[in-house]
Design a protein around this motif. Sequence first.
Motif, PDB file in Angstrom:
ATOM      1  N   VAL A 128       0.845  -1.200   0.000  1.00  0.00           N
ATOM      2  CA  VAL A 128       0.000   0.000   0.000  1.00  0.00           C
ATOM      3  C   VAL A 128       0.878   1.247   0.000  1.00  0.00           C
ATOM      4  N   VAL A 129       1.889   1.279   0.858  1.00  0.00           N
ATOM      5  CA  VAL A 129       2.783   2.436   0.937  1.00  0.00           C
ATOM      6  C   VAL A 129       3.509   2.641  -0.385  1.00  0.00           C
ATOM      7  N   ARG A 130       4.023   1.566  -0.953  1.00  0.00           N
ATOM      8  CA  ARG A 130       4.756   1.682  -2.228  1.00  0.00           C
ATOM      9  C   ARG A 130       3.834   2.157  -3.347  1.00  0.00           C
ATOM     10  N   THR A 131       2.644   1.590  -3.411  1.00  0.00           N
ATOM     11  CA  THR A 131       1.692   1.980  -4.446  1.00  0.00           C
ATOM     12  C   THR A 131       1.282   3.440  -4.268  1.00  0.00           C
ATOM     13  N   TRP A 132       1.079   3.849  -3.029  1.00  0.00           N
ATOM     14  CA  TRP A 132       0.701   5.228  -2.727  1.00  0.00           C
ATOM     15  C   TRP A 132       1.798   6.194  -3.178  1.00  0.00           C
ATOM     16  N   ARG A 133       3.043   5.852  -2.864  1.00  0.00           N
ATOM     17  CA  ARG A 133       4.176   6.732  -3.190  1.00  0.00           C
ATOM     18  C   ARG A 133       4.457   6.802  -4.681  1.00  0.00           C
ATOM     19  N   ARG A 165       2.491   5.573  -7.237  1.00  0.00           N
ATOM     20  CA  ARG A 165       1.292   5.610  -8.083  1.00  0.00           C
ATOM     21  C   ARG A 165       1.391   4.614  -9.238  1.00  0.00           C
ATOM     22  N   THR A 217       1.031   0.696 -10.519  1.00  0.00           N
ATOM     23  CA  THR A 217       0.452  -0.623 -10.261  1.00  0.00           C
ATOM     24  C   THR A 217       0.700  -1.565 -11.439  1.00  0.00           C
ATOM     25  N   ILE A 269      -7.506  -0.554  -1.144  1.00  0.00           N
ATOM     26  CA  ILE A 269      -6.723   0.624  -1.516  1.00  0.00           C
ATOM     27  C   ILE A 269      -5.842   0.289  -2.724  1.00  0.00           C
ATOM     28  N   ILE A 270      -5.174  -0.849  -2.657  1.00  0.00           N
ATOM     29  CA  ILE A 270      -4.333  -1.267  -3.784  1.00  0.00           C
ATOM     30  C   ILE A 270      -5.195  -1.483  -5.027  1.00  0.00           C
ATOM     31  N   PHE A 313      -6.160   1.822  -6.540  1.00  0.00           N
ATOM     32  CA  PHE A 313      -5.052   2.384  -7.306  1.00  0.00           C
ATOM     33  C   PHE A 313      -4.893   1.664  -8.641  1.00  0.00           C
ATOM     34  N   HIS A 322      -5.135   3.964 -11.682  1.00  0.00           N
ATOM     35  CA  HIS A 322      -3.846   4.270 -12.320  1.00  0.00           C
ATOM     36  C   HIS A 322      -3.326   3.151 -13.215  1.00  0.00           C
TER      37      HIS A 322
END
Length: 86
Positions: free
Chosen positions: A25-30, A32, A34, A77-78, A81, A85
């Motif tokens: 989740v953190v990596r995907t958030w940072r 963007r 996927t 959340i993932i 994204f 994205h």
Amino acid sequence: MGVPFETVLGLVAGSLTTLAFLPQVVRTWRTRSTADISLGMFLVLCTGIALWFVYGLINGDWPVIIANGLTFLLASIILGFKIRHG
């Protein structure tokens, strides 16, 4: 008396499997990004997690409810994204 061993075991297991999603989740958030995440896999995974959550609700099994509720949130959340994205 305390908390039954199987409840503690369930809470520890649920915590570990839930926390396993946090780095993604953190990596995907940072980033963007996927690109390397399978949409089909996450759709099936989120469906399975949701069903485990319902199972926990039906049986009043708090470790299953808590772990799968939080895991569903993180996995969603993932998935969000990926859909937005991807």
